[in-house]
Design a protein around this motif. Sequence first.
Motif, short mmCIF file in Angstrom:
data_model
loop_
_atom_site.label_atom_id
_atom_site.label_comp_id
_atom_site.label_asym_id
_atom_site.label_seq_id
_atom_site.Cartn_x
_atom_site.Cartn_y
_atom_site.Cartn_z
N VAL A 85 0.94 -1.13 -0.27
CA VAL A 85 0.52 -0.08 0.20
C VAL A 85 0.64 0.84 0.04
O VAL A 85 1.39 1.52 0.98
CB VAL A 85 -0.82 -0.29 1.16
CG1 VAL A 85 -1.60 1.61 1.65
CG2 VAL A 85 -1.76 -1.08 1.68
N SER A 87 0.81 5.11 0.52
CA SER A 87 -0.72 6.40 1.05
C SER A 87 -0.76 7.83 0.83
O SER A 87 0.78 7.73 1.12
CB SER A 87 -0.94 6.07 2.32
OG SER A 87 -2.03 7.67 3.17
N ASP A 100 -5.24 6.08 -0.76
CA ASP A 100 -3.82 5.60 -1.02
C ASP A 100 -3.77 5.30 -2.19
O ASP A 100 -5.14 4.78 -2.87
CB ASP A 100 -4.96 3.83 -0.38
CG ASP A 100 -4.43 3.67 1.40
OD1 ASP A 100 -4.09 4.24 1.48
OD2 ASP A 100 -5.34 2.88 1.74
N ARG A 103 -3.06 -0.27 -3.73
CA ARG A 103 -3.78 -1.18 -2.54
C ARG A 103 -3.44 -1.76 -3.40
O ARG A 103 -4.11 -2.50 -5.00
CB ARG A 103 -4.69 -1.06 -2.36
CG ARG A 103 -4.70 0.36 -1.52
CD ARG A 103 -6.48 0.55 -0.87
NE ARG A 103 -6.77 -0.36 -0.08
CZ ARG A 103 -7.33 -0.81 0.33
NH1 ARG A 103 -7.76 0.32 1.42
NH2 ARG A 103 -7.91 -2.20 1.20
#
Length: 150
Positions: A85, A87, A100, A103
């Motif tokens: 992930v 972000s 995000d 992902r």
Amino acid sequence: MAYTRNHNFIFMLIPFLVILTTTSFASAEVLLFSAKHVTIINKLVTRATLIVHCRNKGDDLGVVSLGPGDSMDFRFRVNLRDTTVYSCSFAWPGNTATFDIFRADRDDNPKSKAGVCSECIWSIYEPAPCRDRRDGGQPNCFPWDGFGLI
């Protein structure tokens, strides 16, 4: 003795390679550690400067200032557990938002609404971040994870 060990290794390697090349696992999209290239483009309608800060658990990409139409990009490989992930926080005059930007469960999953991307191109608009489609079709837009007014 060395000949026997090498012979056994080759004997085991050949069937493995045959299976690998004849299954869907050979697809670049689903290989472990698949390479990804994320591009973020400032498409704010207000033509404001966009401040972007992206990171994951082990990698802080720093703060980048994007003028109208400017872009930034980064490359990485999806981790073994397929839980990668990245972000990002976004700021423009009077607003802050988080999202995000990558992902694995959304962007590296053929069963997800958005599908798999190896070139993940994101256009950032005030109402939502949108992942552009390679075929030129309607982009996939997502709600901000967090949004606030300053």
